[in-house]
Design an enzyme around this catalytic site. Structure first.
Site, PDB file in Angstrom:
ATOM      1  N   SER A 120      32.006  50.546  31.394  1.00 49.21           N
ATOM      2  CA  SER A 120      33.168  49.901  32.011  1.00 49.21           C
ATOM      3  C   SER A 120      33.016  48.388  31.982  1.00 49.21           C
ATOM      4  O   SER A 120      31.895  47.855  32.057  1.00 49.21           O
ATOM      5  CB  SER A 120      33.262  50.365  33.471  1.00 49.21           C
ATOM      6  N   TYR A 156      29.118  52.649  42.188  1.00 51.00           N
ATOM      7  CA  TYR A 156      29.754  53.120  40.951  1.00 51.00           C
ATOM      8  C   TYR A 156      29.442  52.157  39.803  1.00 51.00           C
ATOM      9  O   TYR A 156      28.988  52.559  38.733  1.00 51.00           O
ATOM     10  CB  TYR A 156      31.277  53.264  41.128  1.00 51.00           C
ATOM     11  N   LYS A 178      27.004  52.422  36.057  1.00 44.60           N
ATOM     12  CA  LYS A 178      27.345  52.056  34.668  1.00 44.60           C
ATOM     13  C   LYS A 178      26.302  51.088  34.104  1.00 44.60           C
ATOM     14  O   LYS A 178      25.861  51.221  32.972  1.00 44.60           O
ATOM     15  CB  LYS A 178      28.744  51.430  34.601  1.00 44.60           C
TER      16      LYS A 178
HETATM   17  C1  UD1 Z   1      38.994  49.622  39.216  1.00 45.62           C
HETATM   18  C2  UD1 Z   1      37.535  49.441  39.477  1.00 45.62           C
HETATM   19  C3  UD1 Z   1      36.792  49.508  38.168  1.00 45.62           C
HETATM   20  C4  UD1 Z   1      37.069  50.801  37.472  1.00 45.62           C
HETATM   21  C5  UD1 Z   1      38.581  50.943  37.273  1.00 45.62           C
HETATM   22  C6  UD1 Z   1      38.883  52.306  36.697  1.00 45.62           C
HETATM   23  C7  UD1 Z   1      37.456  48.004  41.485  1.00 45.62           C
HETATM   24  C8  UD1 Z   1      37.037  46.689  42.017  1.00 45.62           C
HETATM   25  N1  UD1 Z   1      37.273  48.184  40.161  1.00 45.62           N
HETATM   26  O1  UD1 Z   1      39.433  48.511  38.460  1.00 45.62           O
HETATM   27  O2  UD1 Z   1      35.413  49.383  38.411  1.00 45.62           O
HETATM   28  O3  UD1 Z   1      36.415  50.844  36.235  1.00 45.62           O
HETATM   29  O4  UD1 Z   1      39.243  50.824  38.510  1.00 45.62           O
HETATM   30  O5  UD1 Z   1      40.211  52.391  36.334  1.00 45.62           O
HETATM   31  O6  UD1 Z   1      37.963  48.825  42.199  1.00 45.62           O
HETATM   32  N2  UD1 Z   1      46.535  46.703  42.590  1.00 45.62           N
HETATM   33  C9  UD1 Z   1      47.593  46.383  43.419  1.00 45.62           C
HETATM   34  N3  UD1 Z   1      48.098  47.372  44.218  1.00 45.62           N
HETATM   35  C10 UD1 Z   1      47.607  48.657  44.202  1.00 45.62           C
HETATM   36  C11 UD1 Z   1      46.531  48.969  43.345  1.00 45.62           C
HETATM   37  C12 UD1 Z   1      46.013  47.961  42.546  1.00 45.62           C
HETATM   38  O7  UD1 Z   1      48.061  45.252  43.435  1.00 45.62           O
HETATM   39  O8  UD1 Z   1      48.108  49.506  44.966  1.00 45.62           O
HETATM   40  C13 UD1 Z   1      46.004  45.667  41.697  1.00 45.62           C
HETATM   41  C14 UD1 Z   1      44.541  45.337  41.911  1.00 45.62           C
HETATM   42  O9  UD1 Z   1      44.386  44.309  42.824  1.00 45.62           O
HETATM   43  C15 UD1 Z   1      44.118  44.938  40.497  1.00 45.62           C
HETATM   44  C16 UD1 Z   1      45.045  45.730  39.573  1.00 45.62           C
HETATM   45  O10 UD1 Z   1      46.122  46.164  40.391  1.00 45.62           O
HETATM   46  O11 UD1 Z   1      44.381  43.592  40.293  1.00 45.62           O
HETATM   47  C17 UD1 Z   1      44.377  46.936  38.971  1.00 45.62           C
HETATM   48  O12 UD1 Z   1      43.760  47.674  40.007  1.00 45.62           O
HETATM   49  P1  UD1 Z   1      43.064  49.085  39.744  1.00 45.62           P
HETATM   50  O13 UD1 Z   1      43.991  49.964  38.982  1.00 45.62           O
HETATM   51  O14 UD1 Z   1      42.552  49.573  41.061  1.00 45.62           O
HETATM   52  O15 UD1 Z   1      41.870  48.750  38.753  1.00 45.62           O
HETATM   53  P2  UD1 Z   1      40.675  47.678  38.894  1.00 45.62           P
HETATM   54  O16 UD1 Z   1      40.528  47.203  40.263  1.00 45.62           O
HETATM   55  O17 UD1 Z   1      40.867  46.658  37.836  1.00 45.62           O
END
Ligand code: UD1
Length: 342
Positions: free
Chosen positions: A126, A151, A155
């Site tokens: 990842s 987690y 990795k």
């Molecule tokens: C997360 C994990 C990452 C993992 C990946 C798998 C963390 C810090 N990282 O990545 O290790 O490999 O998932 O897919 O959790 N967001 C919103 N509203 C929401 C949900 C998300 O604004 O309800 C935003 C988050 O702030 C982020 C983006 O959407 O900027 C993507 O979020 P998410 O899908 O959870 O992935 P990551 O955080 O990038």
């Protein structure tokens, strides 16, 4: 006879799409999965897409005896793609030992079962290993940062285990793929992501909100140092990601690897903000999304996207599908779920 590839976690989100792409590329996928975070019904769905029901074995790879016996009895396996692992960041903070046990024991048992025998092995890593990179896009040569969660640590340490194992024996031919943010679903809408409970990831939260299962999407912060203030990620279509695994297997089979342990970024090379993802969803589906700006989420990286040069020039793989296709396919899958297709 088509070459057999073992796909661990093959009924999961990325695993199931990879099973389809392997088959399309002329391989015979075999699945091992303990169904801890997936459904056996995915096998029916795979069969509907490719017209072939892959051989399926339900057991836990943390069982070293079962794993060893399985590998001994399947000497015709020509490669392994190892997905089976726990992957929820928040849960890993609450249950670190569960994460270390599950993610390490399965990996070590599989590698150990191949002691003295040659194997081509693809590992699901990842971009989380980079933390918040100083230079964007982040390349494979960037310094790995201290993991933010158990987690993430699984990795990082897994990559070390693989690199040291490859160094100790040329029998192991290994490629670790560092995924950016996999989203979307197969164009048939017969397979996709199946989050258990409330989704933590952005795209399933968007599609569940649009379909009426959730009230609204909260954008986690709009005061980051980015053009629109929301976080930036490198979203990649799960079908493109699946194809990267086929490319990795082919590279090792053709003996093209520069060394017996290689690492590739698997992303598009482009970053999109949370607000851009929402806009792409609305544009590609014609559905208005109920969303609001909320607080920042603890532990979030401000911005990250991958340098895709090595994967395109060395691995010979490039992402082809754009953000709107990702959103549209995720939406078709959500509608399929609602209509009881699954
Ligand atoms: C997360 C994990 C990452 C993992 C990946 C798998 C963390 C810090 N990282 O990545 O290790 O490999 O998932 O897919 O959790 N967001 C919103 N509203 C929401 C949900 C998300 O604004 O309800 C935003 C988050 O702030 C982020 C983006 O959407 O900027 C993507 O979020 P998410 O899908 O959870 O992935 P990551 O955080 O990038």
């Amino acid at each position: 006879m088509a070459k057999k590839i073992l796909v661990t976690g093959g009924t999961g989100f990325i695993g199931s799409h990879t099973v389809v792409e392997l088959y399309n590329a002329g391989y015979t996928p075999i699945i091992v999965d303990n169904l801890s975070n997936s459904s056996i019904k995915i096998l029916d769905q795979i069969e509907k897409i490719i017209g072939y029901r892959p051989e399926f074995h339900n057991f836990d790879l943390c069982d070293d005896v079962k794993t060893k016996n399985f590998i001994a009895q399947h000497s015709d396996i020509g490669g392994i793609i190892h997905f089976a692992a726990y992957k929820a960041v928040g849960e890993s903070v609450e249950k670190p030992l569960d994460y270390y046990k599950n993610n390490f024991f399965s990996l070590i048992n599989l590698l150990d079962a191949y002691k003295g025998k040659p194997v081509n092995f693809v590992f699901s890593s990842s971009c989380t290993v980079y933390g918040q990179p100083e230079i964007l896009p982040v390349s494979e040569a960037a310094q790995v940062q201290k993991a933010e969660s158990p987690y993430g640590n699984t990795k990082q340490v897994a990559e070390e285990i693989l690199s040291e194992t490859a160094q100790a024996s040329k029998n192991y031919n290994i490629i670790a793929l560092r995924y950016f943010n996999p989203v979307g679903a197969h164009h048939t809408a017969l397979i996709g992501e199946l989050p258990i409970g409330v989704p933590q990831n952005l795209v399933p939260f968007i599609t569940q909100t649009a379909i009426g299962k959730r009230e609204k999407v909260t954008v986690f912060g709009n005061t980051y140092n980015t053009p629109d203030g929301s976080c930036i990620r490198d979203y990649i279509h799960v079908v493109d990601l699946a194809k990267a695994h086929v490319a990795a297997i082919k590279r090792m089979e053709s003996e093209l690897s520069a060394s017996n342990y290689e690492v590739f970024n698997i992303g598009t090379g482009t970053g999109s903000s949370v607000l851009e993802v929402i806009a792409a969803f609305e544009k590609s589906t014609g559905v208005k999304l109920n969303y609001a700006i909320g607080d920042k989420r603890a532990g979030d990286i401000e911005q990250i996207w991958g340098d895709a040069t090595k994967s395109s020039e060395v691995l010979g793989w490039t992402a082809e599908l754009g953000l709107e296709t990702m959103m549209q396919s995720a939406w078709e899958w959500e509608k399929y779920l609602k209509n009881g297709g699954f």
